[in-house]
Write a protein that holds these residues in place. Structure first.
Motif, PDB file in Angstrom:
ATOM      1  N   MET A   1      -3.346  10.651  11.580  1.00  0.00           N
ATOM      2  CA  MET A   1      -3.469   9.372  12.260  1.00  0.00           C
ATOM      3  C   MET A   1      -2.084   8.893  12.661  1.00  0.00           C
ATOM      4  N   PHE A   2      -1.787   8.841  13.933  1.00  0.00           N
ATOM      5  CA  PHE A   2      -0.518   8.387  14.487  1.00  0.00           C
ATOM      6  C   PHE A   2       0.656   9.220  13.994  1.00  0.00           C
ATOM      7  N   GLY A   3       0.432  10.420  13.518  1.00  0.00           N
ATOM      8  CA  GLY A   3       1.508  11.287  13.058  1.00  0.00           C
ATOM      9  C   GLY A   3       2.113  10.845  11.735  1.00  0.00           C
ATOM     10  N   ILE A   4       1.376  10.053  10.952  1.00  0.00           N
ATOM     11  CA  ILE A   4       1.876   9.576   9.659  1.00  0.00           C
ATOM     12  C   ILE A   4       1.129  10.322   8.569  1.00  0.00           C
ATOM     13  N   ASN A   5       1.880  10.941   7.660  1.00  0.00           N
ATOM     14  CA  ASN A   5       1.220  11.642   6.557  1.00  0.00           C
ATOM     15  C   ASN A   5       1.022  10.686   5.382  1.00  0.00           C
ATOM     16  N   GLY A   6       0.438  11.158   4.296  1.00  0.00           N
ATOM     17  CA  GLY A   6       0.079  10.328   3.145  1.00  0.00           C
ATOM     18  C   GLY A   6       1.236   9.571   2.519  1.00  0.00           C
ATOM     19  N   PRO A   7       2.328  10.257   2.132  1.00  0.00           N
ATOM     20  CA  PRO A   7       3.434   9.530   1.494  1.00  0.00           C
ATOM     21  C   PRO A   7       4.079   8.488   2.417  1.00  0.00           C
ATOM     22  N   GLU A   8       4.185   8.798   3.702  1.00  0.00           N
ATOM     23  CA  GLU A   8       4.747   7.815   4.642  1.00  0.00           C
ATOM     24  C   GLU A   8       3.848   6.589   4.740  1.00  0.00           C
ATOM     25  N   PHE A   9       2.542   6.794   4.740  1.00  0.00           N
ATOM     26  CA  PHE A   9       1.610   5.673   4.816  1.00  0.00           C
ATOM     27  C   PHE A   9       1.716   4.785   3.580  1.00  0.00           C
ATOM     28  N   ILE A  10       1.819   5.407   2.409  1.00  0.00           N
ATOM     29  CA  ILE A  10       1.963   4.636   1.171  1.00  0.00           C
ATOM     30  C   ILE A  10       3.268   3.845   1.183  1.00  0.00           C
ATOM     31  N   LEU A  11       4.354   4.451   1.657  1.00  0.00           N
ATOM     32  CA  LEU A  11       5.635   3.758   1.749  1.00  0.00           C
ATOM     33  C   LEU A  11       5.544   2.566   2.697  1.00  0.00           C
ATOM     34  N   LEU A  12       4.897   2.748   3.869  1.00  0.00           N
ATOM     35  CA  LEU A  12       4.719   1.633   4.802  1.00  0.00           C
ATOM     36  C   LEU A  12       3.848   0.532   4.198  1.00  0.00           C
ATOM     37  N   LEU A  13       2.848   0.909   3.437  1.00  0.00           N
ATOM     38  CA  LEU A  13       1.982  -0.066   2.781  1.00  0.00           C
ATOM     39  C   LEU A  13       2.768  -0.884   1.755  1.00  0.00           C
ATOM     40  N   ILE A  14       3.613  -0.231   0.960  1.00  0.00           N
ATOM     41  CA  ILE A  14       4.435  -0.938  -0.036  1.00  0.00           C
ATOM     42  C   ILE A  14       5.422  -1.865   0.652  1.00  0.00           C
ATOM     43  N   ILE A  15       6.074  -1.396   1.719  1.00  0.00           N
ATOM     44  CA  ILE A  15       7.011  -2.260   2.464  1.00  0.00           C
ATOM     45  C   ILE A  15       6.277  -3.452   3.054  1.00  0.00           C
ATOM     46  N   GLY A  16       5.058  -3.221   3.581  1.00  0.00           N
ATOM     47  CA  GLY A  16       4.269  -4.326   4.135  1.00  0.00           C
ATOM     48  C   GLY A  16       3.916  -5.356   3.089  1.00  0.00           C
ATOM     49  N   VAL A  17       3.552  -4.911   1.885  1.00  0.00           N
ATOM     50  CA  VAL A  17       3.221  -5.841   0.797  1.00  0.00           C
ATOM     51  C   VAL A  17       4.459  -6.628   0.406  1.00  0.00           C
ATOM     52  N   LEU A  18       5.620  -5.993   0.348  1.00  0.00           N
ATOM     53  CA  LEU A  18       6.854  -6.696  -0.022  1.00  0.00           C
ATOM     54  C   LEU A  18       7.283  -7.696   1.050  1.00  0.00           C
ATOM     55  N   VAL A  19       7.125  -7.333   2.313  1.00  0.00           N
ATOM     56  CA  VAL A  19       7.543  -8.229   3.400  1.00  0.00           C
ATOM     57  C   VAL A  19       6.582  -9.411   3.511  1.00  0.00           C
ATOM     58  N   ILE A  20       5.285  -9.145   3.458  1.00  0.00           N
ATOM     59  CA  ILE A  20       4.302 -10.217   3.601  1.00  0.00           C
ATOM     60  C   ILE A  20       4.299 -11.110   2.365  1.00  0.00           C
TER      61      ILE A  20
END
Length: 134
Positions: A1-20
Motif C-alpha cells: 500500500m503506497f510502497g510502505i512496508n510494515g515497519p515503516e507503517f508502524i513508525l509512521l503510526l507512532i510518530i502520528g500518535v506523538l504529534v497528535i
C-alpha cells in the motif's frame, strides 16, 4: 500500500500518535472513520448509479472479455485473411439459381478498376499555389 512496508507503517503510526497527542487522538480517529464511511458510501452510490444507467450489475460483467491485451492483431488479420466468405450453392437448388450465383461470384471476383487519370504539369509550368492555405 503506497510502497510502505510494515515497519515503516508502524513508525509512521507512532510518530502520528506523538504529534497528535493522546487528547486529540480519539477526535482524529473518529474523523478518519467518518472519512472511510463517506468514501464507501460514495463508491456504493456510484455503483448503484452505473447499475441504473447501464442496466447491469458490475459484478456480473466479464472484465476479461474487454481486456485489450488479449487481442493479437497478427491473429486477427490471419483469421480475417483465411476466412472463406464464399458459400457453396446447395445441391437441391435449381440450375438457374446456381448459374446466377456463379455469374455473381465471377463478377465479384474480378471487379474492374477505373483507370487512374494523372494530370502532369508542363515542363517549366509553376505548381498551383493557394495563399489562403498557408
Amino acid at each position: 500500500m503506497f510502497g510502505i512496508n510494515g515497519p515503516e507503517f508502524i513508525l509512521l503510526l507512532i510518530i502520528g500518535v506523538l504529534v497528535i497527542g493522546p487528547k486529540r487522538l480519539p477526535e482524529y480517529t473518529q474523523k478518519l472513520a467518518n472519512l472511510v464511511k463517506e468514501v464507501r458510501r460514495m463508491a456504493n452510490g456510484a455503483r448503484e448509479q452505473i447499475k441504473e444507467e447501464v442496466g447491469i450489475d458490475i459484478d456480473d460483467v466479464d472484465w476479461k472479455k474487454y481486456d485489450p491485451r488479449q487481442y493479437d492483431p497478427r491473429r486477427i488479420i490471419k483469421e480475417a485473411l483465411l476466412d472463406d466468405d464464399t458459400k457453396p450453392v446447395s445441391a437441391g437448388a435449381p440450375a438457374a439459381v446456381a448459374a446466377v450465383a456463379g455469374a455473381a461470384a465471377a463478377a465479384d471476383a474480378s471487379p474492374k478498376r477505373p483507370e487512374r487519370v494523372v494530370q502532369r504539369l508542363a515542363p517549366g509550368e509553376a505548381a498551383p499555389f493557394d495563399t489562403e492555405a498557408t
